[in-house]
Design an enzyme around this catalytic site. Structure first.
Site, PDB file in Angstrom:
ATOM      1  N   GLY A 305       1.754  -1.188   6.093  1.00  0.00           N
ATOM      2  CA  GLY A 305       1.740  -1.032   4.647  1.00  0.00           C
ATOM      3  C   GLY A 305       2.306   0.322   4.262  1.00  0.00           C
ATOM      4  O   GLY A 305       3.179   0.866   4.946  1.00  0.00           O
ATOM      5  N   GLU A 306       1.848   0.865   3.144  1.00  0.00           N
ATOM      6  CA  GLU A 306       2.263   2.177   2.628  1.00  0.00           C
ATOM      7  C   GLU A 306       3.704   2.188   2.117  1.00  0.00           C
ATOM      8  O   GLU A 306       4.180   3.194   1.611  1.00  0.00           O
ATOM      9  CB  GLU A 306       2.137   3.279   3.694  1.00  0.00           C
ATOM     10  CG  GLU A 306       0.769   3.439   4.296  1.00  0.00           C
ATOM     11  CD  GLU A 306       0.727   4.531   5.367  1.00  0.00           C
ATOM     12  OE1 GLU A 306       1.764   5.187   5.616  1.00  0.00           O
ATOM     13  OE2 GLU A 306      -0.354   4.733   5.958  1.00  0.00           O
ATOM     14  N   GLY A 307       4.452   1.095   2.299  1.00  0.00           N
ATOM     15  CA  GLY A 307       5.880   1.115   2.039  1.00  0.00           C
ATOM     16  C   GLY A 307       6.692   1.511   3.256  1.00  0.00           C
ATOM     17  O   GLY A 307       7.903   1.741   3.149  1.00  0.00           O
TER      18      GLY A 307
END
Length: 338
Positions: A305-307
């Protein structure tokens, strides 16, 4: 430009009036691509990416100089159902890590020259447990959508949206089930690494969430409100804003894709300005990408996640655009075109 909507109906209308790509620029980019010093098609998908990017930036010779990465964080009331391997407090702790530059997304943003912003959305007030009713009121989902919209830098030339929120793979699975049907088990994975019992709980929670929110199955924006989290709504708002500003977007993993899919289901073509950065290791991400018609640029087994996967793909887009705009044509190089 501040967010031009105060209700979900107004947001729906905003999606319907979003600008399209510049077809004149696309044609010019295609022409230039055909004149570059390489065999036709030799750069594969890089050629398609550069032409697509140029069309959205209204130029046949684009550059990428100002990418923006935005990470949105939210907390989920459904965590009370035991759907995550980590407690909700981790969301707050990870926001602090982002702000101090210690996370993977900080390193990837820096590596690819991207400005990174972090927006924590009411972490002390989790969304409601969607097994008992809607996760958010209309006012709450609009506030999150507007946060995402307003977070986009109009001068950016590429956008990545990421997220942090313990429990948000459950939210994303519930949205995917509402949007595309099937059983909850088809869309629900292990997220942060829950065991078999935890996975069974997640599937049960998604099933009960759909039953408690029947309107989610008939309206994609209601699916976002009833089953989503503030960070998912903020990502959707940012992706919509990028379209209004003709800023291309790289989608991240399963959670980002679920948020984006609500836009695609609400308005045909709403994701034409996006590419899928990667296919994550979350089991249903491949199926979700197929539903929205996106082929991932990378497949590296990421599930952070997180980009992070989308930020890594900034390098792919930069490479595509650099070749397209920087290479000489046959005429410029004095090379016979054959």
């Amino acid at each position: 430009m501040p967010a031009p909507f105060t209700t979900l109906d107004e947001f729906r209308a905003t999606l319907a009036t979003a600008p399209a790509a510049d077809e004149t620029a696309r044609a010019g980019a295609e022409t230039r691509n055909g004149q570059l010093t390489k065999p036709p098609g030799a750069l594969g998908r890089l050629e398609d990416i550069a032409i697509w990017y140029g069309a959205w930036r209204s130029t046949d010779r684009p550059e990428i100089n100002n990418p923006q990465v935005i990470v949105f964080a939210g907390n989920h009331g459904v965590c009370a159902q035991g759907v995550s391997a980590f407690p909700p407090e981790v969301t707050v702790q990870m926001v602090a890590n982002f702000e101090h530059g210690g996370a993977a997304i900080n390193q990837l943003s820096k590596a690819f020259g991207a400005r990174m912003d972090v927006h924590a959305l009411s972490l002390d007030t989790p969304t409601a447990d969607f097994t008992t009713g809607p996760a958010m009121s209309e006012d709450e989902v609009i506030a999150a959508l507007r946060t995402g919209w307003d977070a986009v830098d109009q001068s950016a030339d590429l956008l990545v949206t990421g997220e942090m929120g313990i429990g948000n793979t459950t939210s994303a699975a519930a949205i995917a089930t509402a949007l595309f049907g099937g059983d909850a088990a088809d869309w629900t994975g292990r997220g942060t690494g829950v065991d078999d019992a935890g996975l069974a709980r997640k599937i049960d929670v998604v099933t009960r969430g759909l039953a408690a929110n029947p309107e989610a199955a008939s309206d994609p924006l209601q699916a976002l409100r009833c089953l989503g989290g503030r960070e998912l709504a903020a990502m959707a708002g940012a992706i919509a804003a990028a379209r209004a500003y003709s800023i291309p977007v790289i989608l991240d993993g399963f959670i980002c894709t679920a948020a984006a899919a609500t836009l695609a289901q609400a308005q045909d073509g709403a994701l034409d300005h996006t590419v899928a950065g990667h296919q994550s290791a979350e089991g249903a991400h491949a199926a979700l990408l197929a539903k929205i018609g996106k082929e991932p640029l990378l497949q590296l087994g990421l599930r952070l996640g997180e980009g992070s996967g989308a930020a890594l793909a900034i390098g792919i887009l930069k490479g595509a655009v650099a070749c397209h705009s920087g290479m000489a044509t046959f005429a410029e190089a004095g090379v016979a075109a054959g």
